[in-house]
Design a protein around this motif. Structure first.
Motif, PDB file in Angstrom:
ATOM      1  N   GLU A 134       0.896  -1.137  -0.010  1.00 58.41           N
ATOM      2  CA  GLU A 134       0.089  -0.017   0.061  1.00 58.41           C
ATOM      3  C   GLU A 134       0.804   1.154  -0.085  1.00 58.41           C
ATOM      4  OE1 GLU A 134      -3.057   0.101   2.852  1.00 58.41           O
ATOM      5  OE2 GLU A 134      -3.678  -1.992   2.654  1.00 58.41           O
ATOM      6  N   GLY A 135       2.089   1.031   0.127  1.00 54.14           N
ATOM      7  CA  GLY A 135       3.059   2.149   0.295  1.00 54.14           C
ATOM      8  C   GLY A 135       4.154   2.154  -0.809  1.00 54.14           C
ATOM      9  N   TRP A 136       5.365   3.126  -0.305  1.00 56.41           N
ATOM     10  CA  TRP A 136       6.342   2.850  -1.415  1.00 56.41           C
ATOM     11  C   TRP A 136       7.613   3.566  -0.601  1.00 56.41           C
ATOM     12  CZ3 TRP A 136       8.302   7.935  -1.081  1.00 56.41           C
ATOM     13  CH2 TRP A 136       7.405   8.829  -0.844  1.00 56.41           C
ATOM     14  N   VAL A 137       8.623   2.946  -1.076  1.00 56.18           N
ATOM     15  CA  VAL A 137      10.009   3.545  -0.585  1.00 56.18           C
ATOM     16  C   VAL A 137      10.845   4.195  -1.429  1.00 56.18           C
ATOM     17  CG1 VAL A 137      11.898   2.348   0.212  1.00 56.18           C
ATOM     18  CG2 VAL A 137       9.870   1.310   0.956  1.00 56.18           C
ATOM     19  N   ALA A 138      11.493   5.142  -1.131  1.00 60.54           N
ATOM     20  CA  ALA A 138      12.257   6.093  -2.055  1.00 60.54           C
ATOM     21  C   ALA A 138      13.730   5.503  -1.401  1.00 60.54           C
ATOM     22  CB  ALA A 138      11.941   7.544  -1.967  1.00 60.54           C
ATOM     23  N   ALA A 139      14.467   5.922  -2.476  1.00 57.52           N
ATOM     24  CA  ALA A 139      15.984   6.147  -2.097  1.00 57.52           C
ATOM     25  C   ALA A 139      16.759   7.156  -2.586  1.00 57.52           C
ATOM     26  CB  ALA A 139      16.799   4.647  -2.770  1.00 57.52           C
ATOM     27  N   LEU A 140      17.144   8.243  -1.844  1.00 58.74           N
ATOM     28  CA  LEU A 140      17.985   9.423  -2.236  1.00 58.74           C
ATOM     29  C   LEU A 140      19.392   9.089  -2.069  1.00 58.74           C
ATOM     30  CD1 LEU A 140      15.843  12.156  -0.271  1.00 58.74           C
ATOM     31  CD2 LEU A 140      15.800  11.429  -2.631  1.00 58.74           C
ATOM     32  N   ASP A 141      20.214   9.581  -2.870  1.00 56.09           N
ATOM     33  CA  ASP A 141      21.618   9.278  -3.376  1.00 56.09           C
ATOM     34  C   ASP A 141      22.427   9.472  -1.736  1.00 56.09           C
ATOM     35  OD1 ASP A 141      21.861   9.142  -5.636  1.00 56.09           O
ATOM     36  OD2 ASP A 141      22.610  10.965  -6.211  1.00 56.09           O
ATOM     37  N   GLY A 142      22.766   8.390  -1.145  1.00 58.20           N
ATOM     38  CA  GLY A 142      23.779   8.530   0.239  1.00 58.20           C
ATOM     39  C   GLY A 142      22.683   8.376   1.476  1.00 58.20           C
ATOM     40  N   GLY A 143      21.284   8.050   1.422  1.00 60.87           N
ATOM     41  CA  GLY A 143      20.603   7.943   2.663  1.00 60.87           C
ATOM     42  C   GLY A 143      19.869   6.970   2.756  1.00 60.87           C
ATOM     43  N   GLN A 144      19.240   6.755   3.823  1.00 60.08           N
ATOM     44  CA  GLN A 144      18.437   5.610   4.401  1.00 60.08           C
ATOM     45  C   GLN A 144      17.255   5.519   3.543  1.00 60.08           C
ATOM     46  OE1 GLN A 144      19.661   3.174   6.360  1.00 60.08           O
ATOM     47  NE2 GLN A 144      21.448   4.519   6.545  1.00 60.08           N
ATOM     48  N   PRO A 145      16.647   4.403   3.416  1.00 60.08           N
ATOM     49  CA  PRO A 145      15.468   4.441   2.764  1.00 60.08           C
ATOM     50  C   PRO A 145      14.140   5.334   3.535  1.00 60.08           C
ATOM     51  CG  PRO A 145      16.301   2.119   3.244  1.00 60.08           C
ATOM     52  CD  PRO A 145      17.057   2.965   3.830  1.00 60.08           C
ATOM     53  N   ILE A 146      13.443   5.897   2.648  1.00 60.56           N
ATOM     54  CA  ILE A 146      12.307   6.763   3.130  1.00 60.56           C
ATOM     55  C   ILE A 146      10.894   6.007   2.672  1.00 60.56           C
ATOM     56  CG2 ILE A 146      11.504   8.983   2.848  1.00 60.56           C
ATOM     57  CD1 ILE A 146      14.406   9.801   2.062  1.00 60.56           C
ATOM     58  N   HIS A 147      10.232   5.958   3.648  1.00 64.29           N
ATOM     59  CA  HIS A 147       8.847   5.327   3.313  1.00 64.29           C
ATOM     60  C   HIS A 147       8.008   6.373   3.187  1.00 64.29           C
ATOM     61  CE1 HIS A 147      10.287   1.259   5.084  1.00 64.29           C
ATOM     62  NE2 HIS A 147      11.113   2.219   5.570  1.00 64.29           N
ATOM     63  N   GLY A 148       6.788   5.924   2.300  1.00 65.24           N
ATOM     64  CA  GLY A 148       5.817   6.831   1.936  1.00 65.24           C
ATOM     65  C   GLY A 148       4.456   6.166   1.791  1.00 65.24           C
ATOM     66  N   ARG A 149       3.628   7.184   1.434  1.00 63.61           N
ATOM     67  CA  ARG A 149       2.142   6.603   1.079  1.00 63.61           C
ATOM     68  C   ARG A 149       1.463   7.878   0.282  1.00 63.61           C
ATOM     69  NH1 ARG A 149      -0.547   5.467   6.339  1.00 63.61           N
ATOM     70  NH2 ARG A 149      -1.526   7.271   6.582  1.00 63.61           N
ATOM     71  N   ASP A 150       0.641   7.205  -0.702  1.00 64.14           N
ATOM     72  CA  ASP A 150       0.075   8.311  -1.526  1.00 64.14           C
ATOM     73  C   ASP A 150      -1.289   8.595  -0.668  1.00 64.14           C
ATOM     74  OD1 ASP A 150       1.929   8.140  -3.267  1.00 64.14           O
ATOM     75  OD2 ASP A 150       0.794   6.290  -4.410  1.00 64.14           O
ATOM     76  N   LEU A 151      -1.724   9.950  -0.529  1.00 67.51           N
ATOM     77  CA  LEU A 151      -2.772  10.331  -0.158  1.00 67.51           C
ATOM     78  C   LEU A 151      -3.855  10.897  -0.771  1.00 67.51           C
ATOM     79  CD1 LEU A 151      -0.873  12.381   2.622  1.00 67.51           C
ATOM     80  CD2 LEU A 151      -1.758   9.990   2.897  1.00 67.51           C
ATOM     81  N   GLU A 152      -5.076  11.016  -0.431  1.00 60.36           N
ATOM     82  CA  GLU A 152      -6.202  11.610  -1.160  1.00 60.36           C
ATOM     83  C   GLU A 152      -6.463  13.059  -0.966  1.00 60.36           C
ATOM     84  OE1 GLU A 152     -10.849  10.820  -2.053  1.00 60.36           O
ATOM     85  OE2 GLU A 152      -9.501   9.147  -1.497  1.00 60.36           O
ATOM     86  N   GLY A 153      -6.293  13.703  -1.653  1.00 55.95           N
ATOM     87  CA  GLY A 153      -6.187  15.222  -1.440  1.00 55.95           C
ATOM     88  C   GLY A 153      -7.451  16.035  -2.260  1.00 55.95           C
ATOM     89  N   PRO A 154      -7.172  17.114  -2.233  1.00 54.38           N
ATOM     90  CA  PRO A 154      -8.177  17.851  -3.224  1.00 54.38           C
ATOM     91  C   PRO A 154      -8.262  17.296  -4.535  1.00 54.38           C
ATOM     92  CG  PRO A 154      -6.537  19.295  -2.297  1.00 54.38           C
ATOM     93  CD  PRO A 154      -6.098  17.883  -1.957  1.00 54.38           C
ATOM     94  N   PRO A 155      -9.525  17.464  -5.349  1.00 52.04           N
ATOM     95  CA  PRO A 155      -9.814  16.951  -6.452  1.00 52.04           C
ATOM     96  C   PRO A 155      -8.754  17.594  -7.505  1.00 52.04           C
ATOM     97  CG  PRO A 155     -11.888  17.657  -5.562  1.00 52.04           C
ATOM     98  CD  PRO A 155     -10.712  18.196  -4.406  1.00 52.04           C
ATOM     99  N   GLY A 156      -8.382  16.911  -8.379  1.00 48.13           N
ATOM    100  CA  GLY A 156      -7.334  17.081  -9.231  1.00 48.13           C
ATOM    101  C   GLY A 156      -5.914  17.620  -8.784  1.00 48.13           C
ATOM    102  N   VAL A 157      -5.655  16.879  -7.667  1.00 45.81           N
ATOM    103  CA  VAL A 157      -4.149  17.274  -6.921  1.00 45.81           C
ATOM    104  C   VAL A 157      -3.747  16.031  -6.358  1.00 45.81           C
ATOM    105  CG1 VAL A 157      -3.069  18.403  -4.877  1.00 45.81           C
ATOM    106  CG2 VAL A 157      -4.801  19.537  -6.109  1.00 45.81           C
ATOM    107  N   VAL A 158      -2.478  15.586  -6.871  1.00 48.16           N
ATOM    108  CA  VAL A 158      -1.737  14.520  -6.585  1.00 48.16           C
ATOM    109  C   VAL A 158      -0.926  14.854  -5.299  1.00 48.16           C
ATOM    110  CG1 VAL A 158       0.039  12.783  -7.235  1.00 48.16           C
ATOM    111  CG2 VAL A 158      -1.533  13.795  -9.049  1.00 48.16           C
ATOM    112  N   VAL A 159      -1.059  13.868  -4.085  1.00 49.46           N
ATOM    113  CA  VAL A 159      -0.547  14.164  -2.805  1.00 49.46           C
ATOM    114  C   VAL A 159       0.232  12.810  -2.300  1.00 49.46           C
ATOM    115  CG1 VAL A 159      -0.958  14.819  -0.533  1.00 49.46           C
ATOM    116  CG2 VAL A 159      -2.436  15.713  -2.225  1.00 49.46           C
ATOM    117  N   SER A 160       1.445  12.965  -1.866  1.00 48.54           N
ATOM    118  CA  SER A 160       1.993  11.977  -0.965  1.00 48.54           C
ATOM    119  C   SER A 160       2.852  12.367  -0.014  1.00 48.54           C
ATOM    120  CB  SER A 160       3.083  11.493  -2.022  1.00 48.54           C
ATOM    121  OG  SER A 160       2.805  10.482  -3.095  1.00 48.54           O
TER     122      SER A 160
END
Length: 166
Positions: A134-160
């Motif tokens: 249900e979520g996602w994991v991001a990797a930035l250069d030289g950093g630890q894994p960052i966890h995430g989730r997409d959220l439902e926001g205003p209509p026509g807007v993508v939110v994470s």
């Protein structure tokens, strides 16, 4: 990370940060909001919420002409996380970005949220987000894994939202 509370409101006559801070105060039960830039020490940057129980983040949605039309904010429990960030952009999740290596708006929003959670913003270099359950994991250069989730926001807007586990 299970509880992320999200709020949004239009930005019209007031400064965008005033709108965002008012929304954050509502989510954080009246706590004080301040901002201190990690680079220059100025009174801008990520919101800091008094009281230590939650972390907050803000993003500003722009229209096709580049004008800020909405503030989107979120809070998450501070326990177990060392950083928290959100991003919100107008459009559809599968809209192309035109950014090399970032195919969709959903991908871009995830990367921006992860960069905010990490604290390096987009100074971190290349990034990618991989969906897991249900979520996602991001990797930035030289950093630890960052966890995430997409959220439902205003209509026509993508939110994470993204967070760095301790």
């Amino acid at each position: 990370m299970t509880l992320i509370r999200l709020a949004w409101g239009p930005v019209s006559g007031e400064p965008r940060r005033a709108v965002a801070d008012a929304l954050l105060r509502e989510l954080a039960a009246g706590a004080g909001i301040s901002r201190v830039c990690t680079r220059c020490g100025g009174d801008h940057g990520a919101p800091l919420i008094d009281g230590g129980r939650v972390r907050g983040s803000a993003s500003y949605v722009r229209d096709g002409r580049g004008h800020v039309i909405a503030a989107v904010v979120a809070v998450a429990p501070r326990q177990g996380i060392s950083g928290f960030g959100i991003d919100a952009q107008a459009g559809e999740p599968e809209d192309p970005t035109g950014v090399d290596g970032v195919p969709t708006l959903r991908d871009w929003v995830r990367i921006e949220a992860a960069a905010k959670a990490d604290g390096r913003l987009l100074r971190a270099g290349a990034a990618r987000a991989t969906t897991r359950g249900e979520g996602w994991v991001a990797a930035l250069d030289g950093g630890q894994p960052i966890h995430g989730r997409d959220l439902e926001g205003p209509p026509g807007v993508v939110v994470s939202a993204a967070w760095c586990p301790t």
